[in-house]
Scaffold this active site. Structure first.
Site, PDB file in Angstrom:
ATOM      1  N   HIS A 136       4.130   8.822   7.149  1.00 23.54           N
ATOM      2  CA  HIS A 136       3.716   8.880   8.553  1.00 23.54           C
ATOM      3  C   HIS A 136       4.390   7.775   9.359  1.00 23.54           C
ATOM      4  CE1 HIS A 136       1.203   8.927  12.160  1.00 23.54           C
ATOM      5  NE2 HIS A 136       1.126   7.609  12.006  1.00 23.54           N
ATOM      6  N   HIS A 141       7.032   7.253  13.326  1.00 19.84           N
ATOM      7  CA  HIS A 141       7.150   6.185  14.317  1.00 19.84           C
ATOM      8  C   HIS A 141       8.553   5.596  14.471  1.00 19.84           C
ATOM      9  CE1 HIS A 141       2.969   5.533  15.510  1.00 19.84           C
ATOM     10  NE2 HIS A 141       2.598   5.663  14.252  1.00 19.84           N
ATOM     11  N   GLU A 182       0.944   8.081  19.406  1.00 25.58           N
ATOM     12  CA  GLU A 182       0.530   8.936  18.283  1.00 25.58           C
ATOM     13  C   GLU A 182       0.564  10.426  18.618  1.00 25.58           C
ATOM     14  OE1 GLU A 182       0.125   8.378  15.228  1.00 25.58           O
ATOM     15  OE2 GLU A 182      -0.301   6.248  15.013  1.00 25.58           O
ATOM     16  N   SER A 201       4.659  13.942  12.288  1.00 21.29           N
ATOM     17  CA  SER A 201       4.517  13.841  10.842  1.00 21.29           C
ATOM     18  C   SER A 201       3.541  14.858  10.272  1.00 21.29           C
ATOM     19  CB  SER A 201       4.070  12.424  10.449  1.00 21.29           C
ATOM     20  OG  SER A 201       2.821  12.107  11.039  1.00 21.29           O
TER      21      SER A 201
END
Length: 276
Positions: A136, A141, A182, A201
């Site tokens: 993730h 990110h 996010e 993700s």
């Protein structure tokens, strides 16, 4: 000072990760020798599945930056990524054992250091994991940290987080993180696309967030976003949409202290609420 695990949201299971390895800033070296061949295979399969979903759903800026992660068939070494990331935007990634407290988290971001969990999910958690793991954090990110404008926004968020902590406003600011870094959406020439790491993700939420008629999609407005609660255990019921990373950066240039004061007198908004 003892370094303790951190729990955000509702979970009956304490966070995994060896917090005894962490320093006072919660960072730790990536113990690369600890990864098993099964760990590398889990990363390879996750990367292959997720990258195949990106065209037409993910931001073009994300797709363009993804190769900068390097290895696709094995868990990358952090130092290899940093050798490309630091010259590009001045950022670097640092290992952490798992979720970390707000102030150390904000401090790292404010200093252009992005914390990456150094362990990977088990094969049984291939489709869903409760807390962030290395896949993730890296896949979701890190690619956009190669984008100069977005990278500046993440640093600004960290700086703002330190101020929010002093003002007792972390909950309000955390919603901005949730709905941008996010779970953010962006309008591009090709249409609506995802740029948030939690979407990028996730094999299920990526097509859902962009294509499904079920969720609401609203233009990002700071006060509306910071009043809106969010879901941690299901797909989002509301997404906020930006027109560009520059707009997002410019929108967050103002002093948030007066915003927090206004919001303290207003009710929170449910994650699925419609209207203003």
């Amino acid at each position: 000072m003892a370094i303790e695990p951190v729990v955000y949201g509702a979970s009956e299971r304490p966070p995994r990760g060896d917090y005894a390895r962490a320093g006072a800033d919660y960072t730790c070296p990536q113990d690369y020798a600890r990864y098993t061949e099964q760990d590398h295979d889990t990363y390879r399969r996750l990367y292959a599945r997720q990258s195949a979903l990106l065209p037409g759903l993910a931001s073009e800026a994300f797709i363009a930056a993804l190769p900068s992660l390097g290895a696709e068939d094995r868990i990358p070494r952090f130092e290899d990524i940093n050798a490309r990331l630091k010259p590009a935007t001045g950022w670097e990634i640092v290992g952490v054992p798992g979720l970390i407290p707000e102030v150390p988290f904000f401090t790292l971001l404010a200093n252009r250091k992005f914390p990456v969990t150094d362990w990977i999910r088990t094969p049984e958690e291939f489709d869903y994991i409760v807390e962030p793991d290395i896949f993730h954090d890296l896949f979701g990110h890190v690619p956009l940290l190669f984008n100069p404008v977005f990278a500046d926004y993440v640093q600004r968020y960290g700086q703002g987080g330190l101020k929010a902590e002093r003002l007792g406003a972390c909950e309000m600011l955390s919603r901005l993180y949730w709905y941008t870094i996010e779970f953010g959406l962006i309008r591009e020439a090709g249409g609506l696309r995802a740029y948030g790491a939690g979407i990028l993700s996730s094999s299920g939420e990526l097509p859902y967030s962009v294509q499904s008629s079920a969720p609401q999609r609203r233009p990002l407005q700071l006060e509306r976003t910071m009043r809106t609660r969010y879901k941690i255990d299901s797909f989002q019921e509301t997404y906020f949409v930006i027109d560009s990373f520059q707009d997002l950066f410019d929108m967050t240039a103002a002093d948030f202290a007066p915003v927090y004061e206004r919001l303290r007198g207003l009710p929170e908004i449910a994650a699925n609420a419609s209207g203003d």
